[in-house]
Enzyme design. Structure first.
Site, PDB file in Angstrom:
ATOM      1  N   SER A   1      35.730  -4.804 -12.132  1.00 34.45           N
ATOM      2  CA  SER A   1      35.901  -4.378 -13.526  1.00 34.45           C
ATOM      3  C   SER A   1      35.955  -2.847 -13.611  1.00 34.45           C
ATOM      4  CB  SER A   1      34.737  -4.915 -14.354  1.00 34.45           C
ATOM      5  OG  SER A   1      33.527  -4.424 -13.827  1.00 34.45           O
TER       6      SER A   1
ATOM      7  N   PHE B   1      34.983 -11.457  -7.837  1.00 32.79           N
ATOM      8  CA  PHE B   1      34.836 -12.906  -7.656  1.00 32.79           C
ATOM      9  C   PHE B   1      36.154 -13.669  -7.701  1.00 32.79           C
ATOM     10  CE2 PHE B   1      35.014 -12.946 -12.321  1.00 32.79           C
ATOM     11  CZ  PHE B   1      35.787 -14.075 -12.543  1.00 32.79           C
TER      12      PHE B   1
ATOM     13  N   GLU C   1      28.838 -11.639  -4.896  1.00 31.06           N
ATOM     14  CA  GLU C   1      27.698 -12.557  -4.753  1.00 31.06           C
ATOM     15  C   GLU C   1      27.939 -13.870  -5.497  1.00 31.06           C
ATOM     16  OE1 GLU C   1      27.891  -9.754  -6.329  1.00 31.06           O
ATOM     17  OE2 GLU C   1      26.709  -9.703  -8.183  1.00 31.06           O
TER      18      GLU C   1
ATOM     19  N   LYS D   1      31.684  -6.521   1.763  1.00 33.90           N
ATOM     20  CA  LYS D   1      30.634  -6.960   0.824  1.00 33.90           C
ATOM     21  C   LYS D   1      31.346  -7.840  -0.206  1.00 33.90           C
ATOM     22  CE  LYS D   1      28.879  -6.502  -2.835  1.00 33.90           C
ATOM     23  NZ  LYS D   1      28.851  -7.611  -3.823  1.00 33.90           N
TER      24      LYS D   1
ATOM     25  N   CYS E   1      43.705 -10.325 -12.518  1.00 34.50           N
ATOM     26  CA  CYS E   1      43.910  -8.989 -13.086  1.00 34.50           C
ATOM     27  C   CYS E   1      45.367  -8.815 -13.492  1.00 34.50           C
ATOM     28  CB  CYS E   1      43.495  -7.916 -12.101  1.00 34.50           C
ATOM     29  SG  CYS E   1      44.561  -7.890 -10.678  1.00 34.50           S
TER      30      CYS E   1
END
Ligand code: NAD
Length: 492
Positions: free
Chosen positions: A229, A152, A179, A176, A284
């Site tokens: 993650s 995200f 969401e 992909k 990150c």
């Protein structure tokens, strides 16, 4: 877009309504307004996209690289023309400030630019006369269909660490997105559509675990890039390998920055704060532990406490705001619980950002910058990725102690040193066990022409995203050994 707008998939050059049973709202994390609804696409829609990509691949791999990059040049122009609108969208769905969103878009575009060099980047090698009259050469060919599963925190940039290289190398592609932030890719796929890629070459499937598992198991998908993650990275890595796919998984982090007494404290504090609290700590490459050495403790602690306490927090769209919200209410709760856990393990809350009131944004997911002092090195909090605006402070007496602390960490995404000593800097970059090193840099993010080099629990795989690694990841080598009979050669 409004609450009623149901996002679509883009398959075989067409916008398609998903038949998903489950649809979830996409919220603005600063205001809690519902921006749109995203379908969690079922297996059948991943299959449609993968089949479309597989049939487009037959022709796309034959398009000369010089022609393939013309689509990318066009896309670059469209991204630049729409950069501001895209930045607004990133801020609305992800919460970061507009300046941060603009920077993210710049990094996405930079990867398109580098991939436009593919005619030279994917060249092979030739050795003439490996034996008399025999030549040997190595060529790079595309793999087929590849896919990215994105997180995200950089809705625009992260798919671009992979997609432009995959396409330029002659593969076809499936994205992909997360969401939690699907709007940015929806808009970018409008631009991909305008760039005129042949149908099926680039496809978008919205969804969550069901779509991811369908990608992992699909027989025509040859390669998977994942960013997210570490527990999910580990799962994707093992499942993709079990299904015979090439895979690269960039995972989580707990990044230390080391401050030596000879560092420029004003600059160090500014850079450390930007690293720890930029994007609300949801990078990150965010600094999450600051380790002071010797006499650096007092000046750094005082300065970072002032900087943390005075950071302007609010809606990232508003001028002057330096830090936005975290992504979800669940994320805010998790971050606050981890701060409490730090206290229970013996740390002191020097600046407390829990439960803030941001006037006019009472429904937003805000945590203000937080400093935890004297974080115990053996506690959970020294090792757990918080992924929020929380900086833990630790102290040691020597640079060797600091490097030992860095190297004891299970993570290896980034480690940074602040100093004026060239010798200390060299020692650090030589000995620190992390794949991205910063010297007087707080976010050591590699440019597109270098690989994004996480190590240890921060990366699962061999070849990283971006740069030459991306070219190797998205191609397979073929070696040809060739001899021509003399009788035939003499005719020419
Ligand atoms: P996440 O792991 O929750 O989700 C990433 C992707 O995996 C999403 O597309 C999601 O739909 C999918 N997913 C989630 N759970 C799944 C499951 N159980 N099975 C299958 N698929 C699943 O990560 P996130 O919260 O979106 O992103 C934040 C994380 O990403 C942080 O840990 C951060 O450090 C990491 N990150 C790493 C890098 C890097 O380069 N190393 C860059 C950015 C973010």
């Amino acid at each position: 877009m409004g609450q009623s707008s149901l996002l679509k998939n883009y398959i075989n050059g067409q916008w398609c309504l998903s038949s998903a049973q489950e649809q979830i709202p996409v919220d603005n994390p600063a205001t809690a307004d519902v921006l749109a609804t995203v379908p969690l696409s079922p297996v059948a829609e991943v299959d449609q996209a993968a089949q479309a990509a597989a049939s487009a691949y037959r022709e796309w791999r034959r398009v000369p690289p010089m022609e393939r990059v013309q689509y990318l040049f066009k896309l670059k122009g469209l991204l630049e023309a729409n950069q501001e609108a895209l930045a607004q969208l990133v801020t609305q769905e992800c919460g970061k400030t507009l300046a941060e969103s603009r920077g993210e878009l710049q990094r996405a575009i930079e990867n398109v630019e580098v991939a436009c060099g593919i005619p030279i980047l994917m060249q092979g090698t030739v050795s003439e006369d490996i034996a008399r009259g025999i030549d040997e050469f190595m060529i790079r060919q595309p793999l087929g269909v590849a896919a990215v599963i994105a997180p995200f925190n950089f809705p625009a940039m992260i798919p671009f660490w992979f997609m432009p290289y995959a396409l330029a190398c002659g593969n076809t592609y499936l994205v992909k997105p997360s969401e939690k932030v699907p709007l940015t890719m929806q808009k970018i796929f409008e631009l991909i559509d305008q760039a005129g890629f042949p149908p099926g070459v680039v496809n978008l499937v919205n969804g969550a675990k069901e779509a991811v598992d369908a990608i992992l198991q699909h027989p025509v998908i040859r390669a998977i890039s994942f960013v997210g993650s570490s527990p999910v990275a580990r799962y994707i890595y093992s499942q993709a390998a079990a299904h015979g796919k090439r895979v690269q998984c960039q995972g989580g982090a707990k990044n230390p920055i080391i401050v030596l007494p000879d560092a420029d404290m004003e600059m160090t504090t500014r850079i450390a704060a930007d690293s720890a609290f930029g994007c609300a700590g949801q990078r990150c490459l965010a600094a999450s532990l600051a380790v002071t050495v010797g006499e650096a403790k007092e000046p750094f602690t005082d300065a970072i406490a002032n900087t943390a306490a005075s950071r302007i927090v609010g809606n990232g769209l508003d001028t002057g705001v330096q830090m936005g919200p975290v992504i979800t209410a669940a994320s805010r709760e998790r971050i606050e619980a981890l701060i409490q856990q730090g206290v229970e393990e013996g740390a002191t809350v020097l600046v407390d950002g829990r439960s803030p009131t941001i006037p006019g944004l009472e429904k937003g997911n805000f945590v203000r910058p937080t400093l935890l002092q004297d974080v115990p090195p053996e506690g959970e909090i020294a090792r757990t990725e918080i992924f929020g605006p929380v900086l833990g402070l630790m102290h040691v007496e020597t640079i060797d102690d600091a490097i030992a602390l860095v190297n004891r960490s299970p993570w290896g995404n980034m480690a940074c040193l602040f100093t004026n000593s060239g010798a200390a800097a060299r020692k650090f970059r030589y000995e620190a066990e992390a794949g991205n090193i910063g010297i007087n840099i707080g976010v050591a993010a590699p440019m597109a022409f270098f690989p994004f080099s996480g190590w240890k629990e921060s990366f699962f795989g061999d070849l990283h995203g971006q740069g030459h690694h991306a070219i190797e990841f998205f191609t397979q080598t073929k070696v040809v050994v060739e001899r021509w009979p003399k009788e035939w050669s003499r005719q020419f």
